[in-house]
Design a protein around this motif. Structure first.
Motif, PDB file in Angstrom:
ATOM      1  N   VAL A   5       1.092  -1.246   0.174  1.00 14.68           N
ATOM      2  CA  VAL A   5       0.225   0.395   0.518  1.00 14.68           C
ATOM      3  C   VAL A   5       1.020   1.197  -0.027  1.00 14.68           C
ATOM      4  O   VAL A   5       0.720   1.567  -0.936  1.00 14.68           O
ATOM      5  N   TYR A   6       1.735   1.321   0.978  1.00 12.89           N
ATOM      6  CA  TYR A   6       2.724   2.547   0.688  1.00 12.89           C
ATOM      7  C   TYR A   6       3.763   2.330  -0.505  1.00 12.89           C
ATOM      8  O   TYR A   6       3.111   3.811  -0.822  1.00 12.89           O
ATOM      9  N   TYR A   7       3.994   1.702  -1.589  1.00 16.02           N
ATOM     10  CA  TYR A   7       4.519   1.911  -2.574  1.00 16.02           C
ATOM     11  C   TYR A   7       3.392   1.959  -3.790  1.00 16.02           C
ATOM     12  O   TYR A   7       3.999   3.296  -4.266  1.00 16.02           O
ATOM     13  N   ILE A   8       1.860   1.922  -3.458  1.00 16.49           N
ATOM     14  CA  ILE A   8       1.396   2.498  -4.957  1.00 16.49           C
ATOM     15  C   ILE A   8       1.297   3.955  -4.221  1.00 16.49           C
ATOM     16  O   ILE A   8       1.601   4.769  -4.887  1.00 16.49           O
ATOM     17  N   ILE A   9       1.056   4.361  -2.284  1.00 16.13           N
ATOM     18  CA  ILE A   9       1.021   5.156  -2.293  1.00 16.13           C
ATOM     19  C   ILE A   9       1.751   6.463  -2.792  1.00 16.13           C
ATOM     20  O   ILE A   9       1.827   7.721  -3.990  1.00 16.13           O
ATOM     21  N   PHE A  10       2.909   6.085  -2.337  1.00 13.52           N
ATOM     22  CA  PHE A  10       4.143   6.588  -2.740  1.00 13.52           C
ATOM     23  C   PHE A  10       4.626   6.500  -4.796  1.00 13.52           C
ATOM     24  O   PHE A  10       4.693   7.928  -5.137  1.00 13.52           O
ATOM     25  N   SER A  11       3.927   5.868  -5.497  1.00 12.93           N
ATOM     26  CA  SER A  11       3.916   5.830  -6.679  1.00 12.93           C
ATOM     27  C   SER A  11       2.706   6.781  -7.360  1.00 12.93           C
ATOM     28  O   SER A  11       2.775   6.994  -8.688  1.00 12.93           O
ATOM     29  N   ILE A  12       1.386   6.557  -6.580  1.00 11.35           N
ATOM     30  CA  ILE A  12       0.291   7.987  -7.270  1.00 11.35           C
ATOM     31  C   ILE A  12       0.798   9.294  -7.054  1.00 11.35           C
ATOM     32  O   ILE A  12       1.241  10.239  -7.727  1.00 11.35           O
ATOM     33  N   ILE A  13       2.131   9.634  -6.005  1.00 13.10           N
ATOM     34  CA  ILE A  13       2.527  11.183  -5.389  1.00 13.10           C
ATOM     35  C   ILE A  13       3.334  11.510  -6.446  1.00 13.10           C
ATOM     36  O   ILE A  13       3.216  12.338  -6.919  1.00 13.10           O
ATOM     37  N   LEU A  14       4.154  10.249  -6.839  1.00  8.12           N
ATOM     38  CA  LEU A  14       5.297  10.318  -7.613  1.00  8.12           C
ATOM     39  C   LEU A  14       4.778  11.228  -9.305  1.00  8.12           C
ATOM     40  O   LEU A  14       5.110  11.892 -10.077  1.00  8.12           O
ATOM     41  N   ILE A  15       4.007   9.525  -9.092  1.00  5.22           N
ATOM     42  CA  ILE A  15       3.678  10.284 -10.911  1.00  5.22           C
ATOM     43  C   ILE A  15       2.468  11.621 -11.123  1.00  5.22           C
ATOM     44  O   ILE A  15       2.891  12.358 -11.819  1.00  5.22           O
ATOM     45  N   ALA A  16       2.054  12.240 -10.006  1.00 10.48           N
ATOM     46  CA  ALA A  16       1.268  13.200  -9.615  1.00 10.48           C
ATOM     47  C   ALA A  16       1.841  14.581 -10.051  1.00 10.48           C
ATOM     48  O   ALA A  16       2.032  15.379 -10.834  1.00 10.48           O
ATOM     49  N   GLY A  17       3.654  13.932  -9.668  1.00  9.73           N
ATOM     50  CA  GLY A  17       4.568  14.942  -8.999  1.00  9.73           C
ATOM     51  C   GLY A  17       4.806  15.524 -10.549  1.00  9.73           C
ATOM     52  O   GLY A  17       5.312  16.904 -10.830  1.00  9.73           O
ATOM     53  N   VAL A  18       5.441  14.424 -11.286  1.00 12.27           N
ATOM     54  CA  VAL A  18       5.312  14.614 -12.585  1.00 12.27           C
ATOM     55  C   VAL A  18       4.829  15.545 -13.350  1.00 12.27           C
ATOM     56  O   VAL A  18       5.199  15.963 -14.327  1.00 12.27           O
ATOM     57  N   LEU A  19       3.457  15.144 -13.171  1.00 11.35           N
ATOM     58  CA  LEU A  19       2.044  15.499 -13.932  1.00 11.35           C
ATOM     59  C   LEU A  19       2.581  16.968 -14.025  1.00 11.35           C
ATOM     60  O   LEU A  19       1.919  17.530 -15.132  1.00 11.35           O
ATOM     61  N   PHE A  20       2.474  17.101 -13.240  1.00  9.20           N
ATOM     62  CA  PHE A  20       1.845  19.082 -12.508  1.00  9.20           C
ATOM     63  C   PHE A  20       3.208  19.445 -12.903  1.00  9.20           C
ATOM     64  O   PHE A  20       2.654  21.135 -13.330  1.00  9.20           O
ATOM     65  N   THR A  21       4.063  18.801 -12.826  1.00 11.43           N
ATOM     66  CA  THR A  21       5.645  20.069 -13.111  1.00 11.43           C
ATOM     67  C   THR A  21       5.440  20.067 -14.802  1.00 11.43           C
ATOM     68  O   THR A  21       5.209  21.241 -14.922  1.00 11.43           O
ATOM     69  N   VAL A  22       5.199  18.685 -15.339  1.00  4.84           N
ATOM     70  CA  VAL A  22       4.923  19.136 -16.717  1.00  4.84           C
ATOM     71  C   VAL A  22       4.162  20.418 -17.034  1.00  4.84           C
ATOM     72  O   VAL A  22       4.203  20.959 -18.453  1.00  4.84           O
ATOM     73  N   LEU A  23       2.912  20.245 -16.309  1.00  2.80           N
ATOM     74  CA  LEU A  23       1.430  21.044 -16.835  1.00  2.80           C
ATOM     75  C   LEU A  23       1.915  22.706 -16.217  1.00  2.80           C
ATOM     76  O   LEU A  23       1.774  22.894 -17.223  1.00  2.80           O
ATOM     77  N   ILE A  24       2.660  22.792 -15.256  1.00  3.32           N
ATOM     78  CA  ILE A  24       3.163  24.205 -15.621  1.00  3.32           C
ATOM     79  C   ILE A  24       4.140  24.634 -16.173  1.00  3.32           C
ATOM     80  O   ILE A  24       4.162  25.884 -16.453  1.00  3.32           O
ATOM     81  N   GLY A  25       4.692  23.310 -16.279  1.00  2.00           N
ATOM     82  CA  GLY A  25       6.131  24.021 -17.251  1.00  2.00           C
ATOM     83  C   GLY A  25       5.380  24.346 -18.464  1.00  2.00           C
ATOM     84  O   GLY A  25       5.754  25.588 -18.955  1.00  2.00           O
ATOM     85  N   ASN A  26       4.545  23.694 -19.190  1.00  2.43           N
ATOM     86  CA  ASN A  26       3.714  24.303 -20.534  1.00  2.43           C
ATOM     87  C   ASN A  26       2.549  25.213 -20.626  1.00  2.43           C
ATOM     88  O   ASN A  26       1.793  25.340 -22.045  1.00  2.43           O
ATOM     89  N   SER A  27       1.770  25.528 -19.028  1.00  2.00           N
ATOM     90  CA  SER A  27       0.991  26.492 -18.829  1.00  2.00           C
ATOM     91  C   SER A  27       1.564  27.940 -20.040  1.00  2.00           C
ATOM     92  O   SER A  27       2.560  28.695 -19.776  1.00  2.00           O
ATOM     93  N   ARG A  28       0.149  28.772 -20.040  1.00  2.90           N
ATOM     94  CA  ARG A  28       0.041  29.517 -20.881  1.00  2.90           C
ATOM     95  C   ARG A  28       0.406  30.757 -19.945  1.00  2.90           C
ATOM     96  O   ARG A  28       1.605  31.654 -19.755  1.00  2.90           O
ATOM     97  N   ALA A  29       0.449  30.971 -18.607  1.00  3.03           N
ATOM     98  CA  ALA A  29       1.106  31.913 -17.481  1.00  3.03           C
ATOM     99  C   ALA A  29       2.403  31.711 -17.341  1.00  3.03           C
ATOM    100  O   ALA A  29       3.225  32.462 -17.193  1.00  3.03           O
ATOM    101  N   ASN A  30       3.164  30.190 -17.290  1.00  7.86           N
ATOM    102  CA  ASN A  30       4.392  30.183 -17.448  1.00  7.86           C
ATOM    103  C   ASN A  30       4.867  31.271 -18.472  1.00  7.86           C
ATOM    104  O   ASN A  30       6.548  31.320 -18.493  1.00  7.86           O
ATOM    105  N   LYS A  31       5.045  30.710 -19.994  1.00  9.63           N
ATOM    106  CA  LYS A  31       4.621  31.123 -21.021  1.00  9.63           C
ATOM    107  C   LYS A  31       5.347  33.063 -20.910  1.00  9.63           C
ATOM    108  O   LYS A  31       6.163  33.732 -21.461  1.00  9.63           O
ATOM    109  N   VAL A  32       3.765  33.336 -20.359  1.00 11.51           N
ATOM    110  CA  VAL A  32       4.026  34.577 -20.593  1.00 11.51           C
ATOM    111  C   VAL A  32       5.000  35.025 -19.273  1.00 11.51           C
ATOM    112  O   VAL A  32       5.791  36.365 -19.541  1.00 11.51           O
TER     113      VAL A  32
END
Length: 71
Positions: A5-32
């Motif tokens: 269960v800890y590995y699953i929780i850790f994996s979900i947090i890790l994947i969410a962190g990568v996803l949100f980092t990419v989304l923020i990096g490609n966001s319009r607000a960041n580019k402006v």
């Protein structure tokens, strides 16, 4: 709680962190707000990769220590 269960929780947090980092990096607000971000991709990716490698290594180590100490 089972160790898997800890590995699953850790994996979900890790994947969410990568996803949100990419989304923020490609966001319009960041580019402006930071137009040079796209021009300096090599440095940005290098720093981001290093940050993730260190964070993942420390996170896995902390998770392993926690799981081992629970038994």
């Amino acid at each position: 709680m089972a160790g898997s269960v800890y590995y699953i929780i850790f994996s979900i947090i890790l994947i969410a962190g990568v996803l949100f980092t990419v989304l923020i990096g490609n966001s319009r607000a960041n580019k402006v707000g930071n137009p040079d971000y796209d021009n300096k991709t090599k440095g940005n990716w290098s720093r981001l990769t290093l940050f993730y490698v260190v964070a993942i290594a420390l996170g896995v180590l902390a998770l392993i220590l926690y799981v081992v100490n629970q038994t």
